[in-house]
Design a protein around this motif. Structure first.
Motif, PDB file in Angstrom:
ATOM      1  N   ASP A  22       0.758  -1.581  -0.227  1.00  0.00           N
ATOM      2  CA  ASP A  22       0.225   0.035  -0.078  1.00  0.00           C
ATOM      3  C   ASP A  22       0.589   1.156  -0.471  1.00  0.00           C
ATOM      4  OD1 ASP A  22      -2.106  -1.441   0.073  1.00  0.00           O
ATOM      5  OD2 ASP A  22      -2.248  -1.468   2.302  1.00  0.00           O
ATOM      6  N   ILE A  23       1.983   1.171   0.316  1.00  0.00           N
ATOM      7  CA  ILE A  23       2.822   2.249   0.078  1.00  0.00           C
ATOM      8  C   ILE A  23       2.917   2.765  -1.116  1.00  0.00           C
ATOM      9  CG2 ILE A  23       5.253   2.916   0.699  1.00  0.00           C
ATOM     10  CD1 ILE A  23       6.168   0.486   2.533  1.00  0.00           C
ATOM     11  N   PRO A  24       3.071   2.765  -2.167  1.00  0.00           N
ATOM     12  CA  PRO A  24       3.070   3.039  -3.325  1.00  0.00           C
ATOM     13  C   PRO A  24       1.468   4.034  -3.646  1.00  0.00           C
ATOM     14  CG  PRO A  24       3.794   0.833  -4.374  1.00  0.00           C
ATOM     15  CD  PRO A  24       3.553   1.298  -2.830  1.00  0.00           C
ATOM     16  N   ARG A  25       0.645   3.815  -3.167  1.00  0.00           N
ATOM     17  CA  ARG A  25      -0.643   4.357  -3.322  1.00  0.00           C
ATOM     18  C   ARG A  25      -0.361   5.535  -2.340  1.00  0.00           C
ATOM     19  NH1 ARG A  25      -4.518  -1.048  -2.958  1.00  0.00           N
ATOM     20  NH2 ARG A  25      -4.185  -1.940  -4.908  1.00  0.00           N
ATOM     21  N   ALA A  26      -0.053   5.161  -0.821  1.00  0.00           N
ATOM     22  CA  ALA A  26       0.072   6.447   0.366  1.00  0.00           C
ATOM     23  C   ALA A  26       0.819   7.331  -0.583  1.00  0.00           C
ATOM     24  CB  ALA A  26       0.570   5.564   1.285  1.00  0.00           C
TER      25      ALA A  26
ATOM     26  N   LEU B 110       7.156   7.681   6.450  1.00  0.00           N
ATOM     27  CA  LEU B 110       5.831   6.766   6.549  1.00  0.00           C
ATOM     28  C   LEU B 110       5.993   6.309   7.620  1.00  0.00           C
ATOM     29  CD1 LEU B 110       5.832   5.560   2.467  1.00  0.00           C
ATOM     30  CD2 LEU B 110       5.361   7.729   4.035  1.00  0.00           C
ATOM     31  N   THR B 111       5.130   6.584   8.543  1.00  0.00           N
ATOM     32  CA  THR B 111       4.652   5.581   9.807  1.00  0.00           C
ATOM     33  C   THR B 111       3.548   5.042   9.547  1.00  0.00           C
ATOM     34  OG1 THR B 111       3.172   7.034  10.797  1.00  0.00           O
ATOM     35  CG2 THR B 111       5.399   7.081  11.054  1.00  0.00           C
TER      36      THR B 111
ATOM     37  N   PHE C  32      -1.724   4.934   6.674  1.00  0.00           N
ATOM     38  CA  PHE C  32      -0.675   5.394   6.385  1.00  0.00           C
ATOM     39  C   PHE C  32      -0.891   6.953   6.564  1.00  0.00           C
ATOM     40  CE2 PHE C  32      -0.284   0.697   4.381  1.00  0.00           C
ATOM     41  CZ  PHE C  32       0.892   0.312   4.642  1.00  0.00           C
ATOM     42  N   ARG C  33       0.426   7.589   7.241  1.00  0.00           N
ATOM     43  CA  ARG C  33       1.136   8.910   7.534  1.00  0.00           C
ATOM     44  C   ARG C  33       1.998   9.146   6.703  1.00  0.00           C
ATOM     45  NH1 ARG C  33      -1.176   9.769  14.183  1.00  0.00           N
ATOM     46  NH2 ARG C  33      -2.851   9.095  13.491  1.00  0.00           N
ATOM     47  N   VAL C  34       1.922  10.296   6.148  1.00  0.00           N
ATOM     48  CA  VAL C  34       2.642  10.941   5.137  1.00  0.00           C
ATOM     49  C   VAL C  34       3.832  12.334   6.097  1.00  0.00           C
ATOM     50  CG1 VAL C  34       3.711  11.577   3.312  1.00  0.00           C
ATOM     51  CG2 VAL C  34       2.040  10.159   3.110  1.00  0.00           C
ATOM     52  N   TYR C  35       4.575  12.087   6.645  1.00  0.00           N
ATOM     53  CA  TYR C  35       5.085  12.982   7.426  1.00  0.00           C
ATOM     54  C   TYR C  35       6.097  13.374   6.003  1.00  0.00           C
ATOM     55  CZ  TYR C  35       3.586  11.569  11.455  1.00  0.00           C
ATOM     56  OH  TYR C  35       2.409  11.055  12.539  1.00  0.00           O
ATOM     57  N   TYR C  36       6.507  15.260   6.020  1.00  0.00           N
ATOM     58  CA  TYR C  36       7.104  15.920   5.105  1.00  0.00           C
ATOM     59  C   TYR C  36       8.398  16.759   5.791  1.00  0.00           C
ATOM     60  CZ  TYR C  36       8.978  17.535   1.071  1.00  0.00           C
ATOM     61  OH  TYR C  36      10.055  18.236  -0.132  1.00  0.00           O
ATOM     62  N   ASN C  37       9.419  16.643   5.716  1.00  0.00           N
ATOM     63  CA  ASN C  37      10.319  18.182   6.838  1.00  0.00           C
ATOM     64  C   ASN C  37      10.143  19.307   5.799  1.00  0.00           C
ATOM     65  OD1 ASN C  37      11.782  17.330   4.210  1.00  0.00           O
ATOM     66  ND2 ASN C  37      13.658  18.048   5.663  1.00  0.00           N
ATOM     67  N   GLN C  38       9.740  19.336   4.437  1.00  0.00           N
ATOM     68  CA  GLN C  38       9.769  20.766   3.744  1.00  0.00           C
ATOM     69  C   GLN C  38       8.364  21.634   3.709  1.00  0.00           C
ATOM     70  OE1 GLN C  38      12.370  20.798   0.147  1.00  0.00           O
ATOM     71  NE2 GLN C  38      14.253  19.962   1.407  1.00  0.00           N
ATOM     72  N   ALA C  39       7.614  21.453   5.308  1.00  0.00           N
ATOM     73  CA  ALA C  39       5.659  21.731   4.725  1.00  0.00           C
ATOM     74  C   ALA C  39       6.171  22.912   5.390  1.00  0.00           C
ATOM     75  CB  ALA C  39       5.182  20.491   4.982  1.00  0.00           C
ATOM     76  N   SER C  40       7.080  22.870   6.960  1.00  0.00           N
ATOM     77  CA  SER C  40       7.131  24.361   7.423  1.00  0.00           C
ATOM     78  C   SER C  40       8.239  25.506   7.636  1.00  0.00           C
ATOM     79  CB  SER C  40       6.501  23.519   8.526  1.00  0.00           C
ATOM     80  OG  SER C  40       5.388  23.755   8.986  1.00  0.00           O
ATOM     81  N   PRO C  41       7.710  26.331   7.269  1.00  0.00           N
ATOM     82  CA  PRO C  41       8.531  27.339   7.196  1.00  0.00           C
ATOM     83  C   PRO C  41       9.918  27.840   7.610  1.00  0.00           C
ATOM     84  CG  PRO C  41       6.780  28.683   6.338  1.00  0.00           C
ATOM     85  CD  PRO C  41       5.863  27.348   6.765  1.00  0.00           C
ATOM     86  N   ASN C  42       9.025  27.444   8.915  1.00  0.00           N
ATOM     87  CA  ASN C  42       9.354  27.923  10.064  1.00  0.00           C
ATOM     88  C   ASN C  42       9.859  27.320  11.305  1.00  0.00           C
ATOM     89  OD1 ASN C  42       7.076  27.262  10.686  1.00  0.00           O
ATOM     90  ND2 ASN C  42       6.901  29.346  12.158  1.00  0.00           N
TER      91      ASN C  42
ATOM     92  N   TRP D 121      -3.016   8.184   3.905  1.00  0.00           N
ATOM     93  CA  TRP D 121      -3.873   6.893   3.201  1.00  0.00           C
ATOM     94  C   TRP D 121      -4.433   5.966   3.947  1.00  0.00           C
ATOM     95  CZ3 TRP D 121      -3.865   1.538   2.197  1.00  0.00           C
ATOM     96  CH2 TRP D 121      -4.091   1.140   1.155  1.00  0.00           C
ATOM     97  N   ALA D 122      -5.762   5.741   3.545  1.00  0.00           N
ATOM     98  CA  ALA D 122      -6.906   4.618   3.932  1.00  0.00           C
ATOM     99  C   ALA D 122      -7.193   4.698   2.546  1.00  0.00           C
ATOM    100  CB  ALA D 122      -7.617   5.429   4.959  1.00  0.00           C
TER     101      ALA D 122
END
Length: 833
Positions: free
Chosen positions: A163-167, A295-296, A303-313, A324-325
């Motif tokens: 399911d990771i590719p779909r996530a 991905l967790t 599945f939850r997707v976390y990203y490091n470049q989503a918060s500018p500050n 993804w569900a």
């Protein structure tokens, strides 16, 4: 009789009548609100999840859609009802243009769907969700139970990875889409691959995505992986790495990626965190420039997707951007950088700064702090901070230099070295883009289009003593002497030619002497009434000689002499690299450059004249200076010093220290300056958009022009700097601070002084000396002639001796008269004018 009893469908769930449309919408709205509330309580979703996403993922129709489906089922069953009255009552075609107050029950079937159902219709058709109107609620529940049984029969880990590719949004695409936009290759970094990994490979291959599967346990595979990343950096190709391993191995791999500097916006690292929260050690190793997705799997099939470049500050932080569900909740999977970094939300940047007028005016304090008092780039940074909502704080870099290139031991000095080591975010100033610097940092859109040049001291004035003979170069004097020698014999030939066939007796030597003296007096612009001949031919030749001597030689000489006395000549300026090389080799000139600058890199890596200049510089005691301002001060204090740098910077410094003291060379090469940022900086595109707008609108040129207005009053009143003319004058536009070549009409004339007449007095003394020598020679020859005559026989009569003495006296009187006239004409006031 009620409608239910008349129809015989008392137990059916359908629309029993057609109430008022307003009341119907009000009832549906109340029920829909209650349904939304129950969905959010059941799923415990965040506030930013849309209602349409909940309906789509839960496969739950809206209230209006549910009642419309019941109505369709009801009217469909009436077609097979045994009572013909019921069939006749329901078998009619509703009029679509009827008044809303006269609507009939079947009008409900033709009503448009609500917004949520319309938005989810494409996804429902693609996934096969409740597309068949005949499927009942019981059938849907049975399908869900069968799906849950299949999931429970699999291993816990075995069905998470497929399911990771779909996530990540790697859903199946048609062939046309794949040809139009090919996906980047994906690298699977796993340990102990199992069946689920192989199934994941199949899913990626079915989507035409190139897959490279590597095992984490061997160092050979790691080296292959790093070479694969390096190849992507060299060719600017996108790379995506899907890393499926334990948390400790994820931490080690992230550390090695950071040390090897495999960081770029075209490389995406996706880590699957199998259990627990992401460790603090892993978070501390995430740089802002590296793109990291984690991905967790908090619960089954989610599945939850976390990203490091989503918060500018926020630095070293992972932000939940998607989950993804059954399918992704957001599209695109990751937020684009231009959307994230359009507002930095008050973030504070630590910016290194260097003293380099007119870009930055810096005062260094004793406590290692700096105070920036102005500058073009300081204003530009203020505009960027206001537009992007961030703050900045200047600090003094360790070496106070820019940095030119990566040295042989793998280090990069200067301010750019701090950016290369990712200790500084960006640097704004007069930073020239070079190939060596591009290996360590990235540059934004250009902030300055400049050219290279070198600065020398202003040319000195030439000696005023020789001003009287300077109009004629040494190549002219032989021609002038030849003219004096030829005109006399030419006049003699014109006069003596008739005597050859007329056989007249005349002393030809005396005639030749008279012709030479006559032409000499004409060239010296002296009047003489003793013409050698009264013939018309002789007079015509004399007139031609007089015109040539007066209007060609004399007037041109006088005009040049007057201009030189009014505007003294200067030394030949050094305006080209070839002239600078000759001056360094023959006249002892020295060339200095700013340390760790682009000018130094050009000399070190250049060939031809740049290579020869670099070899000549090795003989010098001082080759590099701290900044351009120090080099300009050296040029001002020492005449045989030149500094190489940016033309705009050099011109501004000459205006500060008195432009009449310097000479600026021609344009040597084109150079572009920009903002230096870290490789892979996520907000590079945001900076580019603003800088590009300022550059195209001419605001940067206007800011640069304003810096010249802030100069001291005595500097603005000084004479413009002298420049060498350049052949490249076809540029569409010049910088606002660029100097123009000064025309002769704008240069002020200087008053005459006695110093300027030293050459005239020297030349007059030389004339007197030559006259005295000629007199002494003639006296000596006369005495010798007398001695020879005294030895002759005494038979010479007294009359002839008296006649000869009288003739000699006449000759002496004539010679002294000519000398007197010559001296008198030379000393007369009108002769000097």
């Amino acid at each position: 009789m009620p409608w239910r009893e008349a129809s015989g469908l008392g137990g059916a769930r359908g629309v029993q009548g057609c109430p008022c449309q307003t009341e119907l919408r009000r009832s549906f709205s109340s029920l829909q609100k209650l349904q939304k509330k129950f969905m959010r309580m059941a799923t415990n979703c965040p506030w930013f999840v849309r209602n349409s996403d909940l309906h789509r993922d839960l496969d739950l129709p809206t209230i209006a859609s549910y009642f419309k489906r019941l109505s369709k089922s009801y009217f469909k069953r009436t077609e097979s009802h045994p009572n013909p009255l019921v069939v006749k009552a329901c078998s009619y075609t509703p009029n679509p243009n009827v008044n809303p107050n006269r609507r009939r029950p079947r009008h409900v079937l033709d009503d448009p769907d609500d917004d949520i159902t319309t938005d989810n219709a494409p996804y429902a058709r693609a996934l096969g969700l409740h597309t068949d109107d005949t499927i009942t609620t019981t059938q849907r529940l049975r399908r869900r139970r069968r799906a849950e049984v299949r999931v429970s029969q699999e291993t816990p880990l075995g069905r998470r990875h497929p399911d990771i590719p779909r996530a990540l949004g790697l859903k199946t695409l048609n062939q046309a889409t794949l040809r139009a936009r090919p996906d980047p290759p994906v690298t699977l970094f796993t340990r102990n691959p199992s069946e689920d990994i192989y199934e994941l490979l199949c899913i990626l291959n079915n989507n035409n995505i190139q897959v490279i599967n590597l095992d984490l346990t061997t160092q050979e595979n790691k080296d292959r992986y790093y070479s694969f990343l390096k190849q992507g950096l060299d060719t600017s190709e996108e790379r995506t790495s899907l890393i499926l391993c334990e948390p400790l191995e994820c931490e080690n791999l992230l550390f090695e990626i950071t040390v090897n500097n495999f960081i770029h916006r075209s490389i995406l690292y996706i880590f699957f965190w199998p259990h627990g929260e992401v460790s603090k050690l892993f978070l501390s190793g995430i740089k802002e420039a590296i793109r990291v997705v984690v991905l967790t799997n908090p619960r089954k099939a989610v599945f939850r997707v976390y990203y490091n470049q989503a918060s500018p500050n926020k630095l070293n932080h992972l932000t939940l951007v998607n989950w993804w569900a059954g399918r992704l909740y957001k599209s695109p999977s990751l937020p684009p950088a231009d959307k994230v970094y359009h507002d930095f939300q008050g973030r504070v940047f630590d910016v290194p700064v260097l003293h380099a007028p007119p870009w930055h005016f810096v005062r260094y304090n004793n406590d290692s702090t700096v105070n920036v008092t102005g500058g073009r780039d300081d204003k530009l940074l203020a505009v960027l901070a206001k537009k992007l909502n961030f703050k900045y704080k200047y600090y003094d870099p360790p070496e106070r230099s820019q940095g030119s290139r990566i040295s042989g031991n793998g280090t990069f000095k200067g301010t750019l070295g701090l950016i290369w080591k990712r200790k500084a975010d960006f640097f704004i100033g007069d930073v020239t883009m070079t190939w060596e610097r591009l290996q360590a940092v990235e540059f934004s859109f250009l902030t300055l289009a400049d050219s290279g040049a070198f600065l020398t001291h202003a040319p000195d004035k030439l000696s005023e003593t020789l001003a009287i003979i300077r109009p004629f170069q040494w190549e002219v004097w032989p021609l002038v002497g030849a003219t004096l020698l030829i005109t006399g014999p030419a006049l003699w030939m014109v006069i003596a030619a008739p005597s050859l066939w007329q056989r007249r007796k005349r002393d030809q030597l005396e005639l030749l002497s008279d012709c030479c003296w006559f032409t000499t007096t004409l060239f010296l612009r002296q009047t003489s009434t003793n013409e050698p001949s009264k013939t018309n031919k002789a007079r015509l030749v004399s007139i031609l000689i007089s015109l040539g001597a007066t209007y060609v030689i004399g007037d041109m000489y006088s005009a040049n002499l007057t201009s030189l006395l009014a505007r003294p000549a200067k030394e030949r300026p050094i305006g080209t690299l070839q002239a600078l090389e000759e001056a360094m080799r023959d006249k002892g000139y020295e060339l200095v450059v700013e340390r760790h600058s682009s000018s130094l890199a050009i000399l070190q890596n250049g060939t031809g004249v740049y290579g020869r200049l670099a070899r000549l510089m090795r003989r010098q005691r001082i080759q590099r200076v701290r900044n351009v301002e120090v080099g300009v001060r050296m040029v001002l204090s020492k005449r045989r010093i030149a500094i190489l740098g940016g033309r705009e910077t050099l011109y501004y410094d000459t205006e500060r220290f008195g432009s009449h003291n310097f000479h600026l060379s021609e344009k040597l090469y084109t150079r572009y300056s920009a903002i230096a940022l870290q490789i892979g900086c996520p907000y590079l595109e945001t900076f580019n958009n603003i800088v590009m707008t300022l550059f195209e609108a001419g605001i940067l040129a206007k800011i640069t022009t304003d810096e010249y207005k802030n100069l001291p009053e005595h500097s603005r009143r000084s004479e413009p700097v002298t420049e060498s003319e350049t052949k490249e004058s076809n540029e569409p536009m010049e910088n606002a601070g660029a100097a123009q070549v000064q025309s002769d009409s704008t240069i002020g004339l200087e008053p005459l002084s006695l110093t300027m007449f030293q050459g005239a007095f020297c030349l007059l003394g030389m004339g007197y000396f030559l006259a005295a020598v000629a007199l002494a020679v003639e006296v000596h020859l006369n005495r010798r002639r007398r001695t020879q005559r005294s030895t002759q026989p005494a038979q010479i009569s007294t009359a002839r001796r008296s006649a000869r003495m009288f003739y000699l006296k006449q000759q002496f009187d004539r010679m002294f008269r000519i000398i007197y006239v010559f001296i008198d004409r030379a000393l007369r006031h009108d002769a000097r004018e």
